[in-house]
Write a protein that holds these residues in place. Sequence first.
Motif, PDB file in Angstrom:
ATOM      1  N   MET A  74       0.827  -1.198   0.000  1.00 30.96           N
ATOM      2  CA  MET A  74       0.000   0.000   0.000  1.00 30.96           C
ATOM      3  C   MET A  74       0.864   1.252   0.000  1.00 30.96           C
ATOM      4  O   MET A  74       0.542   2.253  -0.656  1.00 30.96           O
ATOM      5  N   GLY A  75       1.973   1.206   0.719  1.00 35.58           N
ATOM      6  CA  GLY A  75       2.905   2.329   0.685  1.00 35.58           C
ATOM      7  C   GLY A  75       3.520   2.515  -0.690  1.00 35.58           C
ATOM      8  O   GLY A  75       3.692   3.645  -1.163  1.00 35.58           O
ATOM      9  N   ALA A  76       3.801   1.393  -1.360  1.00 35.16           N
ATOM     10  CA  ALA A  76       4.401   1.462  -2.694  1.00 35.16           C
ATOM     11  C   ALA A  76       3.454   2.097  -3.704  1.00 35.16           C
ATOM     12  O   ALA A  76       3.839   3.009  -4.452  1.00 35.16           O
ATOM     13  N   VAL A  77       2.207   1.643  -3.738  1.00 33.49           N
ATOM     14  CA  VAL A  77       1.271   2.171  -4.741  1.00 33.49           C
ATOM     15  C   VAL A  77       0.860   3.602  -4.413  1.00 33.49           C
ATOM     16  O   VAL A  77       0.747   4.453  -5.310  1.00 33.49           O
ATOM     17  N   THR A  78       0.655   3.904  -3.125  1.00 35.28           N
ATOM     18  CA  THR A  78       0.258   5.256  -2.741  1.00 35.28           C
ATOM     19  C   THR A  78       1.387   6.248  -2.989  1.00 35.28           C
ATOM     20  O   THR A  78       1.151   7.358  -3.485  1.00 35.28           O
ATOM     21  N   GLY A  79       2.614   5.845  -2.661  1.00 36.12           N
ATOM     22  CA  GLY A  79       3.751   6.722  -2.898  1.00 36.12           C
ATOM     23  C   GLY A  79       3.957   7.006  -4.368  1.00 36.12           C
ATOM     24  O   GLY A  79       4.205   8.152  -4.769  1.00 36.12           O
ATOM     25  N   PHE A  80       3.826   5.965  -5.183  1.00 34.37           N
ATOM     26  CA  PHE A  80       3.999   6.149  -6.623  1.00 34.37           C
ATOM     27  C   PHE A  80       2.906   7.045  -7.186  1.00 34.37           C
ATOM     28  O   PHE A  80       3.173   7.965  -7.961  1.00 34.37           O
ATOM     29  N   ALA A  81       1.661   6.790  -6.789  1.00 39.10           N
ATOM     30  CA  ALA A  81       0.539   7.583  -7.301  1.00 39.10           C
ATOM     31  C   ALA A  81       0.650   9.038  -6.878  1.00 39.10           C
ATOM     32  O   ALA A  81       0.433   9.956  -7.689  1.00 39.10           O
ATOM     33  N   ALA A  82       1.008   9.282  -5.623  1.00 40.03           N
ATOM     34  CA  ALA A  82       1.136  10.658  -5.129  1.00 40.03           C
ATOM     35  C   ALA A  82       2.259  11.396  -5.837  1.00 40.03           C
ATOM     36  O   ALA A  82       2.133  12.588  -6.163  1.00 40.03           O
ATOM     37  N   ALA A  83       3.365  10.705  -6.087  1.00 37.56           N
ATOM     38  CA  ALA A  83       4.478  11.335  -6.796  1.00 37.56           C
ATOM     39  C   ALA A  83       4.085  11.697  -8.224  1.00 37.56           C
ATOM     40  O   ALA A  83       4.426  12.776  -8.728  1.00 37.56           O
ATOM     41  N   GLN A  84       3.350  10.811  -8.869  1.00 34.31           N
ATOM     42  CA  GLN A  84       2.919  11.071 -10.241  1.00 34.31           C
ATOM     43  C   GLN A  84       1.941  12.244 -10.305  1.00 34.31           C
ATOM     44  O   GLN A  84       2.050  13.110 -11.176  1.00 34.31           O
ATOM     45  N   LEU A  85       0.990  12.285  -9.399  1.00 37.13           N
ATOM     46  CA  LEU A  85      -0.039  13.316  -9.436  1.00 37.13           C
ATOM     47  C   LEU A  85       0.474  14.681  -8.992  1.00 37.13           C
ATOM     48  O   LEU A  85      -0.012  15.717  -9.446  1.00 37.13           O
ATOM     49  N   SER A  86       1.470  14.679  -8.095  1.00 34.37           N
ATOM     50  CA  SER A  86       2.001  15.949  -7.581  1.00 34.37           C
ATOM     51  C   SER A  86       3.245  16.418  -8.314  1.00 34.37           C
ATOM     52  O   SER A  86       3.589  17.600  -8.282  1.00 34.37           O
ATOM     53  N   GLY A  87       3.943  15.472  -8.956  1.00 32.38           N
ATOM     54  CA  GLY A  87       5.190  15.810  -9.625  1.00 32.38           C
ATOM     55  C   GLY A  87       6.378  15.876  -8.687  1.00 32.38           C
ATOM     56  O   GLY A  87       7.467  16.291  -9.081  1.00 32.38           O
ATOM     57  N   SER A  88       6.189  15.454  -7.431  1.00 31.97           N
ATOM     58  CA  SER A  88       7.267  15.509  -6.436  1.00 31.97           C
ATOM     59  C   SER A  88       7.443  14.149  -5.781  1.00 31.97           C
ATOM     60  O   SER A  88       6.515  13.644  -5.138  1.00 31.97           O
ATOM     61  N   PRO A  89       8.623  13.524  -5.885  1.00 29.48           N
ATOM     62  CA  PRO A  89       8.848  12.239  -5.219  1.00 29.48           C
ATOM     63  C   PRO A  89       8.801  12.343  -3.694  1.00 29.48           C
ATOM     64  O   PRO A  89       8.481  11.372  -3.017  1.00 29.48           O
ATOM     65  N   TRP A  90       9.111  13.537  -3.145  1.00 25.69           N
ATOM     66  CA  TRP A  90       9.057  13.704  -1.694  1.00 25.69           C
ATOM     67  C   TRP A  90       7.626  13.630  -1.185  1.00 25.69           C
ATOM     68  O   TRP A  90       7.367  13.089  -0.109  1.00 25.69           O
ATOM     69  N   ILE A  91       6.690  14.173  -1.951  1.00 26.77           N
ATOM     70  CA  ILE A  91       5.282  14.025  -1.583  1.00 26.77           C
ATOM     71  C   ILE A  91       4.889  12.550  -1.655  1.00 26.77           C
ATOM     72  O   ILE A  91       4.110  12.051  -0.841  1.00 26.77           O
ATOM     73  N   GLY A  92       5.459  11.843  -2.611  1.00 27.42           N
ATOM     74  CA  GLY A  92       5.238  10.404  -2.694  1.00 27.42           C
ATOM     75  C   GLY A  92       5.740   9.679  -1.463  1.00 27.42           C
ATOM     76  O   GLY A  92       5.075   8.775  -0.952  1.00 27.42           O
ATOM     77  N   VAL A  93       6.899  10.080  -0.952  1.00 28.54           N
ATOM     78  CA  VAL A  93       7.453   9.471   0.259  1.00 28.54           C
ATOM     79  C   VAL A  93       6.520   9.696   1.448  1.00 28.54           C
ATOM     80  O   VAL A  93       6.208   8.767   2.213  1.00 28.54           O
ATOM     81  N   LEU A  94       6.062  10.934   1.605  1.00 30.71           N
ATOM     82  CA  LEU A  94       5.147  11.247   2.713  1.00 30.71           C
ATOM     83  C   LEU A  94       3.831  10.478   2.580  1.00 30.71           C
ATOM     84  O   LEU A  94       3.290   9.973   3.568  1.00 30.71           O
ATOM     85  N   ALA A  95       3.334  10.394   1.348  1.00 33.05           N
ATOM     86  CA  ALA A  95       2.081   9.659   1.122  1.00 33.05           C
ATOM     87  C   ALA A  95       2.253   8.179   1.452  1.00 33.05           C
ATOM     88  O   ALA A  95       1.341   7.542   1.993  1.00 33.05           O
ATOM     89  N   ALA A  96       3.405   7.608   1.132  1.00 34.58           N
ATOM     90  CA  ALA A  96       3.670   6.201   1.434  1.00 34.58           C
ATOM     91  C   ALA A  96       3.671   5.966   2.945  1.00 34.58           C
ATOM     92  O   ALA A  96       3.105   4.976   3.433  1.00 34.58           O
TER      93      ALA A  96
END
Length: 308
Positions: A46-68
């Motif tokens: 769940m952390g993997a898919v949420t982090g990837f999706a958040a990074a894609q939608l926001s354009g920031s991998p750090w937001i992906g990390v926080l989302a994960a």
Amino acid sequence: MSFEMAEAILLTIATAATPLLIAALGELVVERSGVLNLGVEGMMVMGAVTGFAAAQLSGSPWIGVLAAIVAGAVFSMLFAFLTLSLATNQVATGLSLTILGLGLSGMIGESFIGTPGLKLQSWVIPGLSEIPLVGKFLFAQDPIFYISILLTICVWWFIFRTRAGLTLRAVGDSHGSAHALGIRVIRIRYLAVLFGGACAGLAGGQLSLVYTPQWVENMTAGRGWIALALVVFASWLPWRVVAGAYLFGAVTIAQFHAQAQGIAIPSQFLSALPYLATIVVLVLISSNRRMTMRNTPASLGKPFVPER
């Protein structure tokens, strides 16, 4: 073997070991509180898919990390509510959490399959990163690698050098006695499970944002189960978790280098190596009962209901 090849092997081992280390450290804290959460695999995916999706939608991998991290923590709270508030069976609930995570992540990530990912860039320290063999290994890594090292130190210090860590261990060793002394057992276990879930989510985020920056269904590929085995392998000691994570990371990477060198070993056997190593280690540890029982929390897996 050249320095360049040895350096590349060290880098890949570190990348493969980091998610195992982070997830295992989180589960170690959970089990030290007396809770057995077998849902690590589900929280990781769940952390993997949420982090990837958040990074894609926001354009920031750090937001992906926080989302994960948030995704793993939220998922862990479902487990905590069922097992701590409703006193359901921890083993069955953890297994159900894993099945739910695998199914839900597949549904969430369906639209992201085949989408190029955003990779979390490495932190490079000029000069030090040029040191032969260990320069890039120590001074040119992704941020989550450094977080994993810091996390190891913090978990060790917390468990063995703080009053709160002593309380955590007391709850894990005898929740009845801890409750009689006025310790809020359920609250401490909730916090421990929350921390474990956040670590599992971060470990999953590392897979989709660093290890292989893309989303593939079931991309955790059993790493959550290996992290669970690492806790037992390490006898619930943080520094041994580091050794175990890098050992299993090396085994994981060995299969790729063996295939690259054209060694005549069936690819199916090489792919199974990390899991075979897990089984062998668990068998060896189980044969030594004294080692197994030395640091095992006495209340591990046992439900606690204050009214009883």
